[in-house]
Structures are given as C-alpha cells and as structure tokens.
Design a protein around this motif. Sequence first.
Motif, PDB file in Angstrom:
ATOM      1  N   PRO A   1      49.238  34.200  49.336  1.00  0.00           N
ATOM      2  CA  PRO A   1      49.698  34.387  47.963  1.00  0.00           C
ATOM      3  C   PRO A   1      48.961  33.478  46.966  1.00  0.00           C
ATOM      4  CG  PRO A   1      51.228  33.001  49.183  1.00  0.00           C
ATOM      5  CD  PRO A   1      50.189  33.448  50.161  1.00  0.00           C
ATOM      6  N   PRO A   2      48.999  33.858  45.663  1.00  0.00           N
ATOM      7  CA  PRO A   2      49.681  35.038  45.135  1.00  0.00           C
ATOM      8  C   PRO A   2      48.944  36.305  45.551  1.00  0.00           C
ATOM      9  CG  PRO A   2      48.414  33.972  43.398  1.00  0.00           C
ATOM     10  CD  PRO A   2      48.331  33.075  44.586  1.00  0.00           C
ATOM     11  N   VAL A   3      49.705  37.298  45.971  1.00  0.00           N
ATOM     12  CA  VAL A   3      49.093  38.490  46.540  1.00  0.00           C
ATOM     13  C   VAL A   3      49.988  39.696  46.291  1.00  0.00           C
ATOM     14  CG1 VAL A   3      50.149  38.331  48.840  1.00  0.00           C
ATOM     15  CG2 VAL A   3      47.830  39.293  48.598  1.00  0.00           C
ATOM     16  N   TYR A   4      49.405  40.858  46.399  1.00  0.00           N
ATOM     17  CA  TYR A   4      50.113  42.132  46.247  1.00  0.00           C
ATOM     18  C   TYR A   4      51.443  42.075  47.002  1.00  0.00           C
ATOM     19  CZ  TYR A   4      50.635  47.265  46.612  1.00  0.00           C
ATOM     20  OH  TYR A   4      51.089  48.561  46.562  1.00  0.00           O
TER      21      TYR A   4
ATOM     22  N   GLN B   1      40.822  40.857  45.888  1.00  0.00           N
ATOM     23  CA  GLN B   1      42.128  40.238  45.775  1.00  0.00           C
ATOM     24  C   GLN B   1      42.919  40.784  44.593  1.00  0.00           C
ATOM     25  OE1 GLN B   1      43.878  37.808  43.820  1.00  0.00           O
ATOM     26  NE2 GLN B   1      45.356  37.256  45.396  1.00  0.00           N
ATOM     27  N   ASN B   2      44.167  41.040  44.835  1.00  0.00           N
ATOM     28  CA  ASN B   2      45.110  41.492  43.817  1.00  0.00           C
ATOM     29  C   ASN B   2      46.288  40.519  43.851  1.00  0.00           C
ATOM     30  OD1 ASN B   2      47.025  42.863  42.249  1.00  0.00           O
ATOM     31  ND2 ASN B   2      47.358  44.476  43.763  1.00  0.00           N
ATOM     32  N   PRO B   3      46.557  39.794  42.741  1.00  0.00           N
ATOM     33  CA  PRO B   3      46.274  40.120  41.343  1.00  0.00           C
ATOM     34  C   PRO B   3      45.081  39.427  40.697  1.00  0.00           C
ATOM     35  CG  PRO B   3      47.927  38.413  41.411  1.00  0.00           C
ATOM     36  CD  PRO B   3      47.592  38.738  42.852  1.00  0.00           C
ATOM     37  N   GLY B   4      44.394  38.526  41.376  1.00  0.00           N
ATOM     38  CA  GLY B   4      43.361  37.732  40.712  1.00  0.00           C
ATOM     39  C   GLY B   4      42.059  38.452  40.472  1.00  0.00           C
ATOM     40  N   GLY B   5      41.768  39.478  41.266  1.00  0.00           N
ATOM     41  CA  GLY B   5      40.536  40.222  41.085  1.00  0.00           C
ATOM     42  C   GLY B   5      39.318  39.607  41.733  1.00  0.00           C
ATOM     43  N   MET B   6      39.523  38.635  42.675  1.00  0.00           N
ATOM     44  CA  MET B   6      38.386  38.037  43.355  1.00  0.00           C
ATOM     45  C   MET B   6      37.718  39.026  44.305  1.00  0.00           C
ATOM     46  SD  MET B   6      40.212  35.514  42.178  1.00  0.00           S
ATOM     47  CE  MET B   6      39.185  35.763  40.730  1.00  0.00           C
ATOM     48  N   VAL B   7      36.386  39.016  44.321  1.00  0.00           N
ATOM     49  CA  VAL B   7      35.605  39.753  45.306  1.00  0.00           C
ATOM     50  C   VAL B   7      35.093  38.708  46.295  1.00  0.00           C
ATOM     51  CG1 VAL B   7      33.562  41.184  45.698  1.00  0.00           C
ATOM     52  CG2 VAL B   7      34.956  41.532  43.649  1.00  0.00           C
ATOM     53  N   TRP B   8      35.677  38.689  47.474  1.00  0.00           N
ATOM     54  CA  TRP B   8      35.349  37.625  48.432  1.00  0.00           C
ATOM     55  C   TRP B   8      33.879  37.710  48.844  1.00  0.00           C
ATOM     56  CZ3 TRP B   8      38.989  34.495  47.635  1.00  0.00           C
ATOM     57  CH2 TRP B   8      40.324  34.893  47.559  1.00  0.00           C
TER      58      TRP B   8
ATOM     59  N   GLU C   1      41.688  47.075  51.404  1.00  0.00           N
ATOM     60  CA  GLU C   1      40.495  47.153  50.567  1.00  0.00           C
ATOM     61  C   GLU C   1      40.575  48.325  49.596  1.00  0.00           C
ATOM     62  OE1 GLU C   1      36.896  46.463  52.821  1.00  0.00           O
ATOM     63  OE2 GLU C   1      37.869  44.901  54.029  1.00  0.00           O
ATOM     64  N   ILE C   2      41.785  48.557  49.099  1.00  0.00           N
ATOM     65  CA  ILE C   2      42.019  49.701  48.223  1.00  0.00           C
ATOM     66  C   ILE C   2      41.296  49.567  46.881  1.00  0.00           C
ATOM     67  CG2 ILE C   2      44.127  48.864  47.097  1.00  0.00           C
ATOM     68  CD1 ILE C   2      45.268  51.725  47.487  1.00  0.00           C
ATOM     69  N   HIS C   3      40.997  48.329  46.455  1.00  0.00           N
ATOM     70  CA  HIS C   3      40.291  48.113  45.188  1.00  0.00           C
ATOM     71  C   HIS C   3      38.785  47.940  45.386  1.00  0.00           C
ATOM     72  CE1 HIS C   3      43.939  47.699  42.713  1.00  0.00           C
ATOM     73  NE2 HIS C   3      44.459  47.052  43.734  1.00  0.00           N
ATOM     74  N   SER C   4      38.285  48.306  46.555  1.00  0.00           N
ATOM     75  CA  SER C   4      36.896  48.020  46.902  1.00  0.00           C
ATOM     76  C   SER C   4      35.869  48.709  46.011  1.00  0.00           C
ATOM     77  CB  SER C   4      36.638  48.406  48.361  1.00  0.00           C
ATOM     78  OG  SER C   4      36.935  49.770  48.594  1.00  0.00           O
TER      79      SER C   4
ATOM     80  N   SER D   1      36.742  42.209  39.885  1.00  0.00           N
ATOM     81  CA  SER D   1      37.043  43.590  40.252  1.00  0.00           C
ATOM     82  C   SER D   1      38.408  43.970  39.700  1.00  0.00           C
ATOM     83  CB  SER D   1      37.055  43.754  41.774  1.00  0.00           C
ATOM     84  OG  SER D   1      38.128  43.015  42.328  1.00  0.00           O
ATOM     85  N   THR D   2      38.728  45.244  39.776  1.00  0.00           N
ATOM     86  CA  THR D   2      40.018  45.859  39.464  1.00  0.00           C
ATOM     87  C   THR D   2      40.329  45.923  37.965  1.00  0.00           C
ATOM     88  OG1 THR D   2      41.775  44.172  39.391  1.00  0.00           O
ATOM     89  CG2 THR D   2      40.889  44.729  41.557  1.00  0.00           C
ATOM     90  N   TYR D   3      41.235  46.819  37.615  1.00  0.00           N
ATOM     91  CA  TYR D   3      41.704  46.954  36.234  1.00  0.00           C
ATOM     92  C   TYR D   3      43.036  46.222  36.039  1.00  0.00           C
ATOM     93  CZ  TYR D   3      44.021  50.870  38.634  1.00  0.00           C
ATOM     94  OH  TYR D   3      44.722  51.649  39.527  1.00  0.00           O
ATOM     95  N   LEU D   4      43.355  45.326  36.961  1.00  0.00           N
ATOM     96  CA  LEU D   4      44.581  44.527  36.895  1.00  0.00           C
ATOM     97  C   LEU D   4      44.188  43.089  36.568  1.00  0.00           C
ATOM     98  CD1 LEU D   4      46.128  45.999  40.139  1.00  0.00           C
ATOM     99  CD2 LEU D   4      46.688  46.665  37.788  1.00  0.00           C
ATOM    100  N   ILE D   5      44.686  42.578  35.447  1.00  0.00           N
ATOM    101  CA  ILE D   5      44.254  41.269  34.962  1.00  0.00           C
ATOM    102  C   ILE D   5      45.418  40.288  35.041  1.00  0.00           C
ATOM    103  CG2 ILE D   5      43.134  40.022  33.086  1.00  0.00           C
ATOM    104  CD1 ILE D   5      41.476  42.349  34.261  1.00  0.00           C
TER     105      ILE D   5
END
Length: 391
Positions: A119-122, A172-179, A202-205, A322-326
């Motif tokens: 966490p913090p995580v989906y 990563q969701n919610p941070g948007g990190m691309v590991w 990896e749904i936001h891949s 990544s992602t459209y979640l900020i």
Amino acid sequence: MKRYDFDEIIPREGTNCIKYDGREWIFKTNDVLPLWVADMDFRTPDFIVKAIKKRAEHEIFGYTFKPESYFKSIIGWMQRRHNWNVQKEWISFSPGVVAGLTLAIETFSNPGDEVVVQPPVYFPFFDCVKGTRRKLVKNPLKLENGRYTFDFDDLKSKITGNTKLLMLCNPQNPGGMVWTKEELHELSSICLKNNIMVISDEIHSDLVFEGHKHIPFASISEEAASNSVVFMAPSKTFNVAGLSSSVAIIPDKTNFARYERALGVGHLGMGNIFGTVALEAAYNHGDEWLAQMLDYIWDNYLFLEKFMSEKLPKVKVMKPESTYLIWLDFNEYGMNDSELFKFTINEAKVGLNNGAKFGTGGNGWLRINIGCPRSILEEGLNRLEKAFGKL
C-alpha cells in the motif's frame, strides 16, 4: 489518419453505469460531479463498436469458444506494445482482473497463508486476501522525491516461512509509477529466494506516458516467468470494462494447468461473446486510437498540474508515469480522512476516491480520474477551488 474527438460530451445517466448512476450509493447524493471510478467518459472506439454490432447481427448468442484469431490478437499486442513474446499456451482467461487475482490466490495458496500487498494500492487487493481467508501482510511503499519506491528492507523483515504470495500492482495504482527493470529484478530476486509467487495486476500496462516503458513482470527473466501470473485486459485502455474480458498469462506449464483447473471448476473460462470480439478488435486496431487518447490524457494532466499550482498550491500532485488516475495530497489542509472526503462531496460537490481506502500512506490523499473531456475536468477543478479556496 482519423482524428478522434475526446472533447465530446456523452451523457451517461440512465445507462446503469456505476460512475454516474451509482452516485447515490457511493456518495449518498447525486449532486456531485463524478471523477472517481476507473472508467473513462470517452466514447468506446468505433472499431470496437463496429465489431460488436457485426457480431450482434447474427442474432444467436449461444455457447462459444475463443478462436485462433483471439490468441493471435493478444500475442501481437504484447509483442508490439511490450516487446514480450507471449506463447499461445501461456494464455488463459478471467472475467475480470480482480476475479483473476482472487482465483490465483485460491489456486496458489491455502487459507492462513500470508499474502504481501504494497500500500497505498488498489483497494480490492485487500478484499481478495481477506475474503479468501489468507493473512494480509503489508509492505508499504516509500515516498521519495515525489515518487513511490519499493521498501525492500521492510519486505525482507516481514517474510516468514508462511509467506506464499506477493500481489504486485504494475503500473502502480493510485500513484501511477511504472516500475523499472531494476526495481522488478530486485523484487523478483527476493521472492524467488523465499519461494514467494508474484501475482501481477497489469491492467494499466497500456496507459504509459512518453519517457517510460511498461515491463511485464514475467518478461524480466525465465525465473520470474516461472514464478508469476500476470493479468492484463483491454478494459481500462479502451473503456470496455463492462464486457468482462481479461487475460491471464502464465508461462509455467504446471502453474498454467493449476489455474486452468480452478477456472474450469467454476465454468468461468468461456467468457462473454462480445468481450471476446471487443478484445480482438482492440488489440488488432487500437494502436492509433490509444496514441491519441494518451496524448489527450497527458494534456489533461498538464492542465490539472498548472491549475493546482496556480489556484490550489496546498494540494501536492504526484506526477504520473502512467494511468488516467492522479494521486492528490491534501494533507496541508489538516483534515482527517472522513472530514476531507465529506468536504469534497458536500462543499465542492465533486466525487473523488478517498485515499484512506488505499491503505497505509493514503491518509489525506484523494484520487481523481482525468479520463474525461477537458471541460468536465475543468468544471471539477473549479468546484474544488471554490470550496478549498475558502479555507
């Protein structure tokens, strides 16, 4: 080249969509602008709609299987987008990624076993673990220089002989990190050394911004491939979450057979006729639409970043990879999570995700969905400014 219109306003009320028609259930009022749940307000791409309409013309929707073209579309997409040479015999199915995560936990561990989350995580991760009667082990991420990183020392300190699985959110969701490859290699090394299987969401891949590259966990090494299950889907990428068509990729033959057996027990493998059609269309024809959509999302992010910097400087914005979640940090306002969440609903009249639900590290944060026409995003930000600007 066709230009897609992401500024188009498409009314969604009355379609039984959770985002709009579920506002009373989530926020206890319909009087909020919903910028929360992870689906977009953009029209589903025309090539997907066309493919679904063509299949619907047959007018018999009986039992079906997945054709060779289905597997080829997945293999082609993974090669083009992620430089990953996936084999047909690795590909399985799940109605959705969360369903797949739950099924994987039940397949590769036993009640009472320990499952690591970061966490913090989906937040459905927590339900997947607790709901299957496994023990939740938290390995919180570290916030360094505005970016989350793994805390490997903490992870090593919490591993026991009963730790069987680690749930990875990649990106990563919610941070948007691309590991990065280095981060994933270190994580893999720890898990391999301790016989811990990695279950990777990896749904936001596909939603990765320029300058970053998604690396499927199972692609980093043969050892990682043999010790992981990867879940992907077209749902977030192409706004087809309601069609329930996710993909499980399991390179190890034994692990694949175990997952397939569990999938078969519940008769879950057939899926949805239109989900199969949509996935094929998305993965065969979606590259250009996705490129344009990501450009639009990035411009939305830049708009949000500038707005907050100029008008709500107390709010710290985590720069997404990544992602459209900020991920937005409201801690400078000094409210507890309940106060903050209620304030955004009752005073700003904006529906966001409560950061506390994402676990350790989420206190004082809110998640906003910028996958919408800019006019909707601007309206939401103006509402936030009007309410928080008084404080």
